[in-house]
Enzyme design. Structure first.
Site, PDB file in Angstrom:
ATOM      1  N   ARG A 212      -0.804   4.661  20.105  1.00 49.28           N
ATOM      2  CA  ARG A 212       0.189   3.876  20.856  1.00 49.28           C
ATOM      3  C   ARG A 212       1.517   3.847  20.107  1.00 49.28           C
ATOM      4  O   ARG A 212       2.587   3.972  20.721  1.00 49.28           O
ATOM      5  CB  ARG A 212      -0.353   2.460  21.056  1.00 49.28           C
ATOM      6  CG  ARG A 212       0.367   1.651  22.102  1.00 49.28           C
ATOM      7  CD  ARG A 212      -0.165   0.237  22.065  1.00 49.28           C
ATOM      8  NE  ARG A 212      -0.244  -0.223  20.674  1.00 49.28           N
ATOM      9  CZ  ARG A 212      -0.994  -1.225  20.235  1.00 49.28           C
ATOM     10  NH1 ARG A 212      -1.751  -1.893  21.068  1.00 49.28           N
ATOM     11  NH2 ARG A 212      -0.985  -1.569  18.969  1.00 49.28           N
TER      12      ARG A 212
ATOM     13  N   HIS B 166       2.226   7.893   7.402  1.00 51.22           N
ATOM     14  CA  HIS B 166       1.475   7.574   6.179  1.00 51.22           C
ATOM     15  C   HIS B 166      -0.033   7.609   6.428  1.00 51.22           C
ATOM     16  O   HIS B 166      -0.474   7.464   7.558  1.00 51.22           O
ATOM     17  CB  HIS B 166       1.878   6.190   5.651  1.00 51.22           C
ATOM     18  CG  HIS B 166       1.508   5.993   4.216  1.00 51.22           C
ATOM     19  ND1 HIS B 166       0.958   4.830   3.726  1.00 51.22           N
ATOM     20  CD2 HIS B 166       1.604   6.840   3.161  1.00 51.22           C
ATOM     21  CE1 HIS B 166       0.752   4.971   2.419  1.00 51.22           C
ATOM     22  NE2 HIS B 166       1.128   6.181   2.057  1.00 51.22           N
ATOM     23  N   ASP B 167      -0.776   7.814   5.355  1.00 51.09           N
ATOM     24  CA  ASP B 167      -2.242   7.809   5.388  1.00 51.09           C
ATOM     25  C   ASP B 167      -2.813   8.944   6.223  1.00 51.09           C
ATOM     26  O   ASP B 167      -3.779   8.776   6.955  1.00 51.09           O
ATOM     27  CB  ASP B 167      -2.765   6.425   5.848  1.00 51.09           C
ATOM     28  CG  ASP B 167      -2.246   5.313   4.956  1.00 51.09           C
ATOM     29  OD1 ASP B 167      -2.477   5.369   3.737  1.00 51.09           O
ATOM     30  OD2 ASP B 167      -1.556   4.398   5.470  1.00 51.09           O
TER      31      ASP B 167
ATOM     32  N   SER C  67       7.238  -0.607   1.321  1.00 52.03           N
ATOM     33  CA  SER C  67       7.890   0.607   1.853  1.00 52.03           C
ATOM     34  C   SER C  67       9.307   0.301   2.327  1.00 52.03           C
ATOM     35  O   SER C  67      10.191   1.169   2.270  1.00 52.03           O
ATOM     36  CB  SER C  67       7.064   1.205   3.000  1.00 52.03           C
ATOM     37  OG  SER C  67       6.758   0.225   3.976  1.00 52.03           O
TER      38      SER C  67
ATOM     39  N   GLY D 123      -1.258  -8.839  10.099  1.00 52.21           N
ATOM     40  CA  GLY D 123      -2.197  -7.899   9.493  1.00 52.21           C
ATOM     41  C   GLY D 123      -2.861  -7.000  10.519  1.00 52.21           C
ATOM     42  O   GLY D 123      -3.011  -7.361  11.683  1.00 52.21           O
TER      43      GLY D 123
ATOM     44  N   HIS E 143      -4.039   1.343  11.886  1.00 54.55           N
ATOM     45  CA  HIS E 143      -4.568   2.687  11.653  1.00 54.55           C
ATOM     46  C   HIS E 143      -5.773   3.008  12.530  1.00 54.55           C
ATOM     47  O   HIS E 143      -6.396   4.055  12.364  1.00 54.55           O
ATOM     48  CB  HIS E 143      -4.941   2.857  10.173  1.00 54.55           C
ATOM     49  CG  HIS E 143      -3.740   2.970   9.273  1.00 54.55           C
ATOM     50  ND1 HIS E 143      -2.474   2.623   9.670  1.00 54.55           N
ATOM     51  CD2 HIS E 143      -3.615   3.410   7.994  1.00 54.55           C
ATOM     52  CE1 HIS E 143      -1.635   2.830   8.668  1.00 54.55           C
ATOM     53  NE2 HIS E 143      -2.306   3.306   7.633  1.00 54.55           N
TER      54      HIS E 143
ATOM     55  N   ASP F 284       6.939  -5.607  12.209  1.00 54.28           N
ATOM     56  CA  ASP F 284       5.564  -6.034  11.897  1.00 54.28           C
ATOM     57  C   ASP F 284       5.340  -7.384  12.566  1.00 54.28           C
ATOM     58  O   ASP F 284       6.245  -8.225  12.587  1.00 54.28           O
ATOM     59  CB  ASP F 284       5.395  -6.177  10.365  1.00 54.28           C
ATOM     60  CG  ASP F 284       3.941  -6.087   9.921  1.00 54.28           C
ATOM     61  OD1 ASP F 284       3.110  -6.874  10.425  1.00 54.28           O
ATOM     62  OD2 ASP F 284       3.644  -5.228   9.076  1.00 54.28           O
TER      63      ASP F 284
ATOM     64  N   PHE G  50       0.840  -1.194   0.000  1.00 56.11           N
ATOM     65  CA  PHE G  50       0.000   0.000   0.000  1.00 56.11           C
ATOM     66  C   PHE G  50       0.876   1.246   0.000  1.00 56.11           C
ATOM     67  O   PHE G  50       0.961   1.958   0.994  1.00 56.11           O
ATOM     68  CB  PHE G  50      -0.921  -0.008   1.225  1.00 56.11           C
ATOM     69  CG  PHE G  50      -1.719  -1.284   1.361  1.00 56.11           C
ATOM     70  CD1 PHE G  50      -2.801  -1.539   0.515  1.00 56.11           C
ATOM     71  CD2 PHE G  50      -1.388  -2.236   2.320  1.00 56.11           C
ATOM     72  CE1 PHE G  50      -3.536  -2.705   0.642  1.00 56.11           C
ATOM     73  CE2 PHE G  50      -2.121  -3.408   2.453  1.00 56.11           C
ATOM     74  CZ  PHE G  50      -3.201  -3.654   1.616  1.00 56.11           C
TER      75      PHE G  50
HETATM   76  N1  SAH Z   1       4.120  -0.113   4.775  1.00 57.33           N
HETATM   77  C1  SAH Z   1       3.381  -1.183   4.094  1.00 57.33           C
HETATM   78  C2  SAH Z   1       1.921  -1.290   4.516  1.00 57.33           C
HETATM   79  C3  SAH Z   1       1.698  -1.552   5.978  1.00 57.33           C
HETATM   80  S1  SAH Z   1       0.064  -2.177   6.297  1.00 57.33           S
HETATM   81  C4  SAH Z   1       3.540  -1.054   2.578  1.00 57.33           C
HETATM   82  O1  SAH Z   1       4.377  -0.268   2.119  1.00 57.33           O
HETATM   83  O2  SAH Z   1       2.839  -1.747   1.856  1.00 57.33           O
HETATM   84  C5  SAH Z   1       0.069  -2.162   8.056  1.00 57.33           C
HETATM   85  C6  SAH Z   1       0.894  -3.253   8.704  1.00 57.33           C
HETATM   86  O3  SAH Z   1       0.961  -2.962  10.100  1.00 57.33           O
HETATM   87  C7  SAH Z   1       0.344  -4.676   8.582  1.00 57.33           C
HETATM   88  O4  SAH Z   1       1.269  -5.502   7.921  1.00 57.33           O
HETATM   89  C8  SAH Z   1       0.129  -5.122  10.034  1.00 57.33           C
HETATM   90  O5  SAH Z   1       0.478  -6.478  10.281  1.00 57.33           O
HETATM   91  C9  SAH Z   1       1.050  -4.184  10.805  1.00 57.33           C
HETATM   92  N2  SAH Z   1       0.651  -3.990  12.184  1.00 57.33           N
HETATM   93  C10 SAH Z   1      -0.551  -3.546  12.628  1.00 57.33           C
HETATM   94  N3  SAH Z   1      -0.575  -3.488  13.972  1.00 57.33           N
HETATM   95  C11 SAH Z   1       0.656  -3.909  14.398  1.00 57.33           C
HETATM   96  C12 SAH Z   1       1.260  -4.090  15.687  1.00 57.33           C
HETATM   97  N4  SAH Z   1       0.576  -3.830  16.799  1.00 57.33           N
HETATM   98  N5  SAH Z   1       2.510  -4.542  15.751  1.00 57.33           N
HETATM   99  C13 SAH Z   1       3.212  -4.828  14.614  1.00 57.33           C
HETATM  100  N6  SAH Z   1       2.695  -4.675  13.368  1.00 57.33           N
HETATM  101  C14 SAH Z   1       1.433  -4.231  13.253  1.00 57.33           C
HETATM  102 MG    MG Z   2      -0.119   3.127   4.671  1.00 56.07          MG
END
Ligand code: SAH
Ligand code: MG
Length: 213
Positions: free
Chosen positions: A146, A164-165, A47, A70, A139, A66, A15
């Site tokens: 946090r 981002h976003d 990214s 998800g 998000h 990560d 994304f």
């Molecule tokens: N930067 C990526 C998109 C990230 S999507 C790109 O360039 O495509 C958001 C990601 O955040 C997901 O993979 C999800 O697993 C991770 N995520 C969400 N909450 C999280 C947490 N508490 N700890 C670690 N990773 C988390």
């Molecule tokens: Mg994003």
């Protein structure tokens, strides 16, 4: 950006629109203070290639954090769900194999280090100063705030914070990334140095008394 790495980044799943990815790369390439790079939210590594290309060129390390299960918005029934990313053996998402393949194929295994775990769990023991922080994890309100509270204190003065976003207009997307962008701006500790699409680039200009190091 190196053309082969650019091709890898554009081919990777994820994304990150091309113009925002290039802005991410340019911001990382212009970091001029000591410290590591860290991104929260790697998904399939898109990214991480844009950022990792700059890390490699500068002889730095990008930590790509990560849990690879998800975000809420990636789960079945939500907008950003990709069903083939479910590991049927455990019936959960698993983006780690694709992330590893992306980083391998880009030739970035020397510069990009995966941190596989929950953001606040890793953050609770983190002590390495960050020259660059990219926030793109969960998000929702709780995860976004946090992540802000967990990771932003590690950004050194002169360091770069990317979010981002960020959508000022609620019609364009969810609020929490915009809220943490506002938190950074209202803290008085950051100045905005770039905006491309939903990507905001900030630089730390000072540090409040509560921050570490
Ligand atoms: N930067 C990526 C998109 C990230 S999507 C790109 O360039 O495509 C958001 C990601 O955040 C997901 O993979 C999800 O697993 C991770 N995520 C969400 N909450 C999280 C947490 N508490 N700890 C670690 N990773 C988390
Ligand atoms: Mg994003």
């Amino acid at each position: 950006m190196d053309p082969e790495l650019l091709a890898s980044a554009e081919a990777a799943r994820g994304f990150m629109p091309p113009d925002e990815g290039l802005a991410l790369n340019a911001a990382a390439a212009s970091v001029d203070v000591d410290g590591a790079f860290l991104e929260v939210g790697s998904y399939c590594g898109k990214s991480a290639v844009y950022l990792g290309a700059a890390a490699k060129a500068a002889g730095r390390v990008l930590f790509a954090l990560d849990h690879h299960r998800g975000s809420e918005e990636n789960q079945a029934g939500w907008e950003h769900h990709e069903p083939d990313l479910i590991d049927p053996a455990v019936d959960k998402m698993d983006t780690l194999p694709i992330f590893r393949r992306t980083i391998h194929d880009a030739g970035l295994e020397g510069a990009v280090v995966a941190l596989v775990g929950d953001s606040p769990t890793v953050g609770a023991v983190w002590a390495t100063p960050l020259a660059l922080l990219f926030i793109d994890g969960g998000h929702g309100t709780e995860p976004a705030h946090r992540d802000y509270e967990t990771w932003v204190p590690h950004v050194v003065v002169g360091g770069t914070l990317l979010i981002h976003d960020v959508f000022a207009d609620p019609a364009d997307g969810g609020r929490p990334p915009y809220e943490i962008y506002l938190r950074a701006m209202e803290s008085g500790e950051f100045e905005e140095i770039g905006a491309t699409g939903s990507l905001r680039t900030l630089r730390r200009i000072s540090r409040g008394p509560a921050g570490p190091g």
